[in-house]
Scaffold this motif. Structure first.
Motif, PDB file in Angstrom:
ATOM      1  N   LEU A  23      12.401  -3.704 -40.001  1.00  0.00           N
ATOM      2  CA  LEU A  23      11.423  -3.135 -39.064  1.00  0.00           C
ATOM      3  C   LEU A  23      10.585  -2.103 -39.793  1.00  0.00           C
ATOM      4  CD1 LEU A  23      13.250  -2.426 -35.658  1.00  0.00           C
ATOM      5  CD2 LEU A  23      11.924  -4.439 -36.352  1.00  0.00           C
ATOM      6  N   ASP A  24       9.277  -2.403 -39.915  1.00  0.00           N
ATOM      7  CA  ASP A  24       8.370  -1.475 -40.604  1.00  0.00           C
ATOM      8  C   ASP A  24       7.001  -1.516 -39.924  1.00  0.00           C
ATOM      9  OD1 ASP A  24       7.536   0.403 -42.429  1.00  0.00           O
ATOM     10  OD2 ASP A  24       7.208  -1.023 -44.050  1.00  0.00           O
ATOM     11  N   GLY A  25       7.042  -1.418 -38.593  1.00  0.00           N
ATOM     12  CA  GLY A  25       5.792  -1.413 -37.818  1.00  0.00           C
ATOM     13  C   GLY A  25       5.428   0.007 -37.456  1.00  0.00           C
ATOM     14  N   ILE A  26       5.465   0.326 -36.180  1.00  0.00           N
ATOM     15  CA  ILE A  26       5.190   1.691 -35.719  1.00  0.00           C
ATOM     16  C   ILE A  26       6.465   2.215 -35.080  1.00  0.00           C
ATOM     17  CG2 ILE A  26       3.824   3.088 -34.114  1.00  0.00           C
ATOM     18  CD1 ILE A  26       1.536   1.129 -34.529  1.00  0.00           C
ATOM     19  N   ALA A  27       6.892   3.390 -35.541  1.00  0.00           N
ATOM     20  CA  ALA A  27       8.213   3.897 -35.167  1.00  0.00           C
ATOM     21  C   ALA A  27       8.438   3.960 -33.656  1.00  0.00           C
ATOM     22  CB  ALA A  27       8.429   5.264 -35.794  1.00  0.00           C
ATOM     23  N   THR A  28       7.384   4.292 -32.897  1.00  0.00           N
ATOM     24  CA  THR A  28       7.574   4.422 -31.444  1.00  0.00           C
ATOM     25  C   THR A  28       7.917   3.084 -30.781  1.00  0.00           C
ATOM     26  OG1 THR A  28       5.185   4.285 -31.254  1.00  0.00           O
ATOM     27  CG2 THR A  28       6.165   6.478 -31.054  1.00  0.00           C
ATOM     28  N   GLN A  29       7.678   1.972 -31.502  1.00  0.00           N
ATOM     29  CA  GLN A  29       7.964   0.652 -30.903  1.00  0.00           C
ATOM     30  C   GLN A  29       9.400   0.187 -31.183  1.00  0.00           C
ATOM     31  OE1 GLN A  29       5.200  -1.973 -32.794  1.00  0.00           O
ATOM     32  NE2 GLN A  29       3.420  -1.130 -31.752  1.00  0.00           N
ATOM     33  N   TYR A  30      10.069   0.900 -32.097  1.00  0.00           N
ATOM     34  CA  TYR A  30      11.359   0.383 -32.564  1.00  0.00           C
ATOM     35  C   TYR A  30      12.409   0.325 -31.462  1.00  0.00           C
ATOM     36  CZ  TYR A  30       9.609   1.149 -37.337  1.00  0.00           C
ATOM     37  OH  TYR A  30       8.898   1.133 -38.497  1.00  0.00           O
ATOM     38  N   ASP A  31      12.303   1.292 -30.545  1.00  0.00           N
ATOM     39  CA  ASP A  31      13.276   1.349 -29.468  1.00  0.00           C
ATOM     40  C   ASP A  31      13.360   0.016 -28.732  1.00  0.00           C
ATOM     41  OD1 ASP A  31      14.872   3.454 -29.004  1.00  0.00           O
ATOM     42  OD2 ASP A  31      13.882   4.043 -27.130  1.00  0.00           O
ATOM     43  N   ALA A  32      12.185  -0.469 -28.307  1.00  0.00           N
ATOM     44  CA  ALA A  32      12.137  -1.738 -27.578  1.00  0.00           C
ATOM     45  C   ALA A  32      12.485  -2.902 -28.498  1.00  0.00           C
ATOM     46  CB  ALA A  32      10.744  -1.932 -26.986  1.00  0.00           C
ATOM     47  N   MET A  33      12.026  -2.817 -29.761  1.00  0.00           N
ATOM     48  CA  MET A  33      12.260  -3.939 -30.686  1.00  0.00           C
ATOM     49  C   MET A  33      13.727  -4.103 -31.038  1.00  0.00           C
ATOM     50  SD  MET A  33       9.131  -4.009 -33.311  1.00  0.00           S
ATOM     51  CE  MET A  33       7.487  -4.323 -32.678  1.00  0.00           C
ATOM     52  N   LEU A  34      14.445  -2.987 -31.026  1.00  0.00           N
ATOM     53  CA  LEU A  34      15.866  -3.038 -31.351  1.00  0.00           C
ATOM     54  C   LEU A  34      16.576  -4.072 -30.483  1.00  0.00           C
ATOM     55  CD1 LEU A  34      17.201  -1.219 -33.406  1.00  0.00           C
ATOM     56  CD2 LEU A  34      17.903   0.292 -31.550  1.00  0.00           C
ATOM     57  N   GLU A  35      16.248  -4.060 -29.208  1.00  0.00           N
ATOM     58  CA  GLU A  35      16.920  -4.985 -28.287  1.00  0.00           C
ATOM     59  C   GLU A  35      16.461  -6.421 -28.492  1.00  0.00           C
ATOM     60  OE1 GLU A  35      19.552  -3.838 -27.145  1.00  0.00           O
ATOM     61  OE2 GLU A  35      18.846  -1.912 -27.882  1.00  0.00           O
ATOM     62  N   GLN A  36      15.285  -6.587 -29.143  1.00  0.00           N
ATOM     63  CA  GLN A  36      14.818  -7.941 -29.437  1.00  0.00           C
ATOM     64  C   GLN A  36      15.478  -8.478 -30.711  1.00  0.00           C
ATOM     65  OE1 GLN A  36      10.454  -6.984 -29.319  1.00  0.00           O
ATOM     66  NE2 GLN A  36      10.354  -8.721 -27.932  1.00  0.00           N
ATOM     67  N   VAL A  37      15.723  -7.590 -31.684  1.00  0.00           N
ATOM     68  CA  VAL A  37      16.165  -8.107 -32.983  1.00  0.00           C
ATOM     69  C   VAL A  37      17.689  -8.111 -33.179  1.00  0.00           C
ATOM     70  CG1 VAL A  37      13.990  -7.565 -34.130  1.00  0.00           C
ATOM     71  CG2 VAL A  37      15.857  -5.908 -34.241  1.00  0.00           C
ATOM     72  N   VAL A  38      18.388  -7.186 -32.556  1.00  0.00           N
ATOM     73  CA  VAL A  38      19.844  -7.146 -32.795  1.00  0.00           C
ATOM     74  C   VAL A  38      20.509  -8.481 -32.401  1.00  0.00           C
ATOM     75  CG1 VAL A  38      22.030  -6.012 -32.175  1.00  0.00           C
ATOM     76  CG2 VAL A  38      20.026  -4.622 -32.753  1.00  0.00           C
ATOM     77  N   PRO A  39      20.146  -9.075 -31.247  1.00  0.00           N
ATOM     78  CA  PRO A  39      20.781 -10.354 -30.894  1.00  0.00           C
ATOM     79  C   PRO A  39      20.452 -11.492 -31.868  1.00  0.00           C
ATOM     80  CG  PRO A  39      19.687  -9.371 -28.985  1.00  0.00           C
ATOM     81  CD  PRO A  39      19.248  -8.600 -30.182  1.00  0.00           C
ATOM     82  N   LEU A  40      19.368 -11.352 -32.652  1.00  0.00           N
ATOM     83  CA  LEU A  40      19.014 -12.411 -33.612  1.00  0.00           C
ATOM     84  C   LEU A  40      19.932 -12.401 -34.829  1.00  0.00           C
ATOM     85  CD1 LEU A  40      15.097 -12.123 -33.842  1.00  0.00           C
ATOM     86  CD2 LEU A  40      16.423 -13.910 -32.692  1.00  0.00           C
ATOM     87  N   LEU A  41      20.510 -11.229 -35.132  1.00  0.00           N
ATOM     88  CA  LEU A  41      21.303 -11.096 -36.357  1.00  0.00           C
ATOM     89  C   LEU A  41      22.646 -11.811 -36.235  1.00  0.00           C
ATOM     90  CD1 LEU A  41      20.817  -7.290 -37.130  1.00  0.00           C
ATOM     91  CD2 LEU A  41      20.018  -9.202 -38.566  1.00  0.00           C
ATOM     92  N   ARG A  42      23.032 -12.478 -37.298  1.00  0.00           N
ATOM     93  CA  ARG A  42      24.386 -13.050 -37.330  1.00  0.00           C
ATOM     94  C   ARG A  42      25.380 -11.900 -37.484  1.00  0.00           C
ATOM     95  NH1 ARG A  42      26.260 -12.272 -42.468  1.00  0.00           N
ATOM     96  NH2 ARG A  42      24.888 -12.672 -44.236  1.00  0.00           N
ATOM     97  N   PRO A  43      26.651 -12.105 -37.128  1.00  0.00           N
ATOM     98  CA  PRO A  43      27.631 -11.056 -37.412  1.00  0.00           C
ATOM     99  C   PRO A  43      27.613 -10.765 -38.921  1.00  0.00           C
ATOM    100  CG  PRO A  43      28.579 -12.729 -35.988  1.00  0.00           C
ATOM    101  CD  PRO A  43      27.239 -13.260 -36.421  1.00  0.00           C
TER     102      PRO A  43
END
Ligand SMILES: C[S@@+](CC[C@H](N)C(=O)[O-])C[C@H]1O[C@@H](n2cnc3c(N)ncnc32)[C@H](O)[C@@H]1O
Length: 212
Positions: free
Chosen positions: A130-150
């Protein structure tokens, strides 16, 4: 600078000479004031991706492709990196540089808002940057964490310095201290039930997190 000048000088002296293409991209960033990734952060990203044998990577914030280059060079020939960028000119520059780097075959560079594009990405993914705009990371976190494999890794940039763009938007002056929004994000990363996170004082500060 988040490390002492003497440490930074030492780190810079140990850095291998960048190849011609990367040097050109770094000069472009400096000339046009594009906020490109710190070279030592780029080296860390490359090592992490290589060490974990990453095959699928997602990136938010291609800009002119500096971090994309570090990451894509760690992928195998049949690897895949999806990277989102909003700015048409930066996206075009990244496309041109990364084609010259002969990395196009493993890249899916999307001129698209990551908020809209991330729901279309299918997991599992080995690494997210994640290297976009820091204020967006909060919402993006919930989008990207489920994509990650264990065991997959999330890296977030700018976690130890104020993000001038975010501050400007929030009406906060640039200062030495991490803004409240940034501190909240760090706390969320450190306390996230799905992540094991550490904050690394390299470049502007990288959060490196492994999915449980
Ligand atoms: C700090 S720069 C990225 C630097 C790049 N990763 C590098 O290493 O050189 C942030 C970039 O994210 C882009 N950006 C910001 N929000 C975005 C979003 N929601 N979706 C896609 N790109 C975004 C900006 O246009 C900007 O070019």
């Amino acid at each position: 600078m988040i490390v002492r000048d003497s440490v930074r000088t030492y780190l810079d002296a140990t850095r291998p000479q960048p190849d011609v293409l990367l040097a050109e991209m770094e000069a472009h960033g400096a000339r046009d004031r594009v906020p490109i990734l710190d070279p030592h952060s780029g080296a860390l990203l490359h090592v992490v991706a290589r060490a974990m044998g990453a095959r699928r990577i997602v990136e938010v914030g291609t800009a002119i492709g500096v971090s994309t280059l570090h990451l894509a060079r760690a992928l195998p020939d049949d690897g895949e990196l999806i990277s989102f960028e909003l700015d048409r000119e930066r996206h075009a520059a990244a496309l041109s540089y990364l084609t010259r780097a002969r990395l196009r075959a493993r890249l899916d560079l999307r001129l698209q808002d990551a908020h809209e594009g991330l729901p279309q990405v299918e997991g599992p993914v080995d690494l997210v940057f994640l290297d976009g705009i820091a204020t967006q990371y909060d919402a993006m976190l919930e989008q990207v964490v489920p994509l990650l494999r264990p065991g997959g890794v999330l890296v977030v940039d700018n976690v130890l310095v104020d993000d001038p763009i975010a501050n400007e938007r929030a009406g906060v002056a640039r200062g030495e201290e991490r803004s409240a929004a940034g501190l909240d994000l760090n706390a969320r990363l450190l306390e996230h039930p799905e992540l094991v996170t550490t904050l690394v004082p390299v470049g502007e500060g990288l959060a490196v997190a492994a999915r449980r």
